[in-house]
Design a protein around this motif. Structure first.
Motif, PDB file in Angstrom:
ATOM      1  N   ASP A  67      -1.404  75.246  43.150  1.00 49.60           N
ATOM      2  CA  ASP A  67      -0.995  76.605  43.493  1.00 49.60           C
ATOM      3  C   ASP A  67      -0.589  77.350  42.226  1.00 49.60           C
ATOM      4  O   ASP A  67       0.045  76.781  41.330  1.00 49.60           O
ATOM      5  CB  ASP A  67       0.191  76.585  44.460  1.00 49.60           C
ATOM      6  CG  ASP A  67      -0.173  76.028  45.824  1.00 49.60           C
ATOM      7  OD1 ASP A  67      -1.366  76.058  46.175  1.00 49.60           O
ATOM      8  OD2 ASP A  67       0.734  75.549  46.531  1.00 49.60           O
ATOM      9  N   GLU A  68      -0.940  78.615  42.151  1.00 50.22           N
ATOM     10  CA  GLU A  68      -0.580  79.461  41.014  1.00 50.22           C
ATOM     11  C   GLU A  68       0.235  80.631  41.552  1.00 50.22           C
ATOM     12  O   GLU A  68      -0.307  81.657  41.976  1.00 50.22           O
ATOM     13  CB  GLU A  68      -1.836  79.941  40.287  1.00 50.22           C
ATOM     14  CG  GLU A  68      -1.586  80.859  39.106  1.00 50.22           C
ATOM     15  CD  GLU A  68      -0.905  80.177  37.928  1.00 50.22           C
ATOM     16  OE1 GLU A  68      -0.746  80.836  36.891  1.00 50.22           O
ATOM     17  OE2 GLU A  68      -0.527  78.984  38.031  1.00 50.22           O
ATOM     18  N   GLN A  69       1.542  80.456  41.584  1.00 51.22           N
ATOM     19  CA  GLN A  69       2.412  81.453  42.199  1.00 51.22           C
ATOM     20  C   GLN A  69       2.455  82.739  41.384  1.00 51.22           C
ATOM     21  O   GLN A  69       2.641  82.715  40.167  1.00 51.22           O
ATOM     22  CB  GLN A  69       3.825  80.900  42.364  1.00 51.22           C
ATOM     23  CG  GLN A  69       3.957  79.855  43.451  1.00 51.22           C
ATOM     24  CD  GLN A  69       5.403  79.547  43.794  1.00 51.22           C
ATOM     25  OE1 GLN A  69       6.327  80.074  43.187  1.00 51.22           O
ATOM     26  NE2 GLN A  69       5.601  78.695  44.770  1.00 51.22           N
ATOM     27  N   ARG A  70       2.280  83.850  42.080  1.00 48.82           N
ATOM     28  CA  ARG A  70       2.429  85.180  41.509  1.00 48.82           C
ATOM     29  C   ARG A  70       3.065  86.057  42.570  1.00 48.82           C
ATOM     30  O   ARG A  70       2.589  86.136  43.699  1.00 48.82           O
ATOM     31  CB  ARG A  70       1.071  85.765  41.077  1.00 48.82           C
ATOM     32  CG  ARG A  70       0.601  85.282  39.716  1.00 48.82           C
ATOM     33  CD  ARG A  70       1.520  85.788  38.617  1.00 48.82           C
ATOM     34  NE  ARG A  70       1.144  85.350  37.292  1.00 48.82           N
ATOM     35  CZ  ARG A  70       1.541  84.231  36.722  1.00 48.82           C
ATOM     36  NH1 ARG A  70       2.288  83.386  37.391  1.00 48.82           N
ATOM     37  NH2 ARG A  70       1.192  83.935  35.490  1.00 48.82           N
ATOM     38  N   ALA A  71       4.156  86.720  42.200  1.00 50.51           N
ATOM     39  CA  ALA A  71       4.949  87.450  43.181  1.00 50.51           C
ATOM     40  C   ALA A  71       4.251  88.732  43.621  1.00 50.51           C
ATOM     41  O   ALA A  71       3.679  89.463  42.808  1.00 50.51           O
ATOM     42  CB  ALA A  71       6.320  87.782  42.613  1.00 50.51           C
ATOM     43  N   ARG A  72       4.343  89.004  44.899  1.00 54.42           N
ATOM     44  CA  ARG A  72       3.797  90.225  45.497  1.00 54.42           C
ATOM     45  C   ARG A  72       4.968  90.970  46.144  1.00 54.42           C
ATOM     46  O   ARG A  72       5.183  90.944  47.355  1.00 54.42           O
ATOM     47  CB  ARG A  72       2.727  89.852  46.527  1.00 54.42           C
ATOM     48  CG  ARG A  72       2.036  91.031  47.179  1.00 54.42           C
ATOM     49  CD  ARG A  72       0.902  90.546  48.062  1.00 54.42           C
ATOM     50  NE  ARG A  72       0.272  91.633  48.783  1.00 54.42           N
ATOM     51  CZ  ARG A  72      -1.010  91.663  49.121  1.00 54.42           C
ATOM     52  NH1 ARG A  72      -1.795  90.662  48.782  1.00 54.42           N
ATOM     53  NH2 ARG A  72      -1.506  92.681  49.792  1.00 54.42           N
ATOM     54  N   VAL A  73       5.746  91.649  45.299  1.00 56.05           N
ATOM     55  CA  VAL A  73       6.962  92.324  45.744  1.00 56.05           C
ATOM     56  C   VAL A  73       7.412  93.249  44.617  1.00 56.05           C
ATOM     57  O   VAL A  73       7.021  93.065  43.457  1.00 56.05           O
ATOM     58  CB  VAL A  73       8.070  91.289  46.077  1.00 56.05           C
ATOM     59  CG1 VAL A  73       8.522  90.541  44.832  1.00 56.05           C
ATOM     60  CG2 VAL A  73       9.254  91.937  46.783  1.00 56.05           C
TER      61      VAL A  73
END
Length: 466
Positions: A67-73
């Motif tokens: 998984d490559e977490q990237r914030a969507r907020v």
């Protein structure tokens, strides 16, 4: 403006304060000014939220997908990271050798970003982002054990391991107050939210730019399953290392270099367990995850240090991470209509030398761990020389979540943007985020992204040029 992350919030603030009218488009939700409306897992610096995520996956090495977490907020990745307020070493910025980007030219801008409590002359003093240093009293037990072990292993103590160029071990600065993660939306957007020139369009995903010749006339967005066209004179893209090249690709602004040059700091993780009789805090799920770092040399580069070795605590688990901070590995993303295909290609081509650096780092970590009481590594290979071998490193590889370089900045015709962030082939489109970094520095990239935003916000005020 497209994207309200670490760089986007800075750019929006600078432009509105200088009298521009700004429409800030953000794909994720906006919970308004700092208040109890914000989800606790975003506000609490002890937690790392995974709810506001793009759902990307990345291939670190061939066949190794994670998984490559990237914030969507609102606030982007500054809303879910570990609050490490780390400035890049000046010599790394100077190494870019780009006009307008010497450390002497851009370093005064840190005072318009950070307001540090105490610390060295390398910290900003008058910006809206408040930071502080972890003290001995505020360190979690796992963090203190690591510092003590590193000092016993011969590493020098540092008062601020997040600035300057000296090797050693110590706490870093953090952008938090009273346990609250101070993301860029709180620091830079909250003071300007009510200004007449500021419009925030949340839950609005930019899909592509509508081009007429070499000029963008609108950004086409999706809002509540409805297509919306937002027209403007200038478009500043701050969609991040993955979002920015995808937007250019869908807009027809394609070049051979687009999506190439992807870099991150490769690393490995070793798990530990608390032994019988150890303090209960070593099993806590509510401790600060990351507070200190050891900067050490692998002996494979000319830098005084090129490794980050750090203790980490999450969900009751204890880890030591080893990251190589001067990687040669370069990967790529393949933009498309859906999610990007992300391939870091660690240890391929020139990146094969990164294996030796990580092997040296693991040996240093093992020496430190041998001087730490109350804990024991769960991987027996770590306690033997096996952990320094390429096969073990490849099977345990991870990344530092510092992706950069997919819209490379340069003076050559093959670069995606020029040193002012202007996209080649478009007279009124600019990129101002970590995607333009030509070579990843030996630092976390949150403050670097803010610095890029601050630097290029000033350039966006100038008339368009070809």
């Amino acid at each position: 403006m497209i994207g309200a992350g670490s760089s986007g919030c800075v750019v929006a603030s600078e432009l509105v304060r200088s009298g521009h009218r700004v429409a800030l488009v953000e794909a994720g939700p906006d919970y308004g000014p700092y208040s109890r409306r914000w989800p606790r897992d975003i506000v609490d610096a002890r937690r790392r939220s995974a709810r506001h995520d793009w759902g990307f996956e990345a291939e670190l090495t061939r066949g190794h997908v994670t998984d490559e977490q990237r914030a969507r907020v609102m606030g982007g990745c500054s809303a879910h990271n570990e609050c490490a307020a780390v400035w890049p070493p000046r010599e790394d910025i100077d190494g870019w050798a780009l006009p307008g980007w010497s450390s002497a030219e851009i370093w005064p801008l840190i005072h318009r970003i950070e307001s540090a409590r105490g610390g060295s002359d390398e910290r900003g003093r008058s910006g809206p982002l408040r930071t502080l240093a972890w003290t001995d009293r505020s360190l979690a037990t796992w963090q203190s054990l690591f510092i003590d072990g590193a000092i016993r292993a011969g590493h020098l103590p540092l008062a601020d391991a997040a600035a300057g160029s000296a090797p050693g071990v110590g706490p870093f600065y953090a952008n938090l107050r009273a346990g609250v993660r101070l993301n860029t939306a709180f620091a830079f957007l909250d003071p300007i939210r009510k200004r007449s020139g500021m419009a925030i369009l949340a839950r609005t995903e930019a899909r592509r730019l509508e081009m007429r010749g070499d000029r963008a006339v609108a950004v086409i967005c999706s809002h509540r399953r409805t297509e919306v066209a937002i027209r403007a004179d200038r478009f500043i893209v701050c969609a991040g290392t993955y979002g920015s090249p995808m937007l250019l690709h869908r807009s027809g602004l394609r070049s051979h270099s687009l999506g190439r040059g992807l870099q991150d700091h490769p690393g490995v993780a070793v798990t530990f367990r608390a032994q019988r009789g150890a303090p209960q805090e070593l099993r806590s799920r509510n401790a600060y995850r990351s507070q200190v770092v050891l900067r050490a040399s692998s002996g494979t580069t000319s830098y005084p240090w090129d490794l980050h070795i750090l203790p980490y605590q999450a969900e009751g688990e204890l880890y030591i991470f080893v990251f190589f901070m001067a990687p040669r590995s370069r990967g790529a993303i393949r933009p498309g209509p859906g999610r990007p295909r992300i391939k870091f290609r660690f240890f391929e081509d020139e990146g094969r030398e990164d294996l030796d650096a990580l092997g040296a780092g693991v040996a240093i970590a093992r020496e430190v761990a041998s001087r730490m009481p109350l804990v024991q590594a769960t991987d027996r290979a770590f306690t033997r020389a096996t952990a320094t071998q390429p096969r073990w490193i490849r099977s345990n590889v991870t990344n530092y979540a510092h992706a950069t370089g997919t819209c490379r900045m340069g003076t050559d015709g093959a670069s995606v943007v020029d040193p002012d962030g202007r996209v080649r082939g478009a007279v009124n489109v600019q990129i101002a985020d970590a995607s333009i970094v030509p070579r990843i520095p030996r630092a976390n990239t949150n403050l670097l992204s803010m610095l890029i935003g601050m630097r290029l916000a000033n350039r966006s005020r100038e008339p368009s040029r070809r």
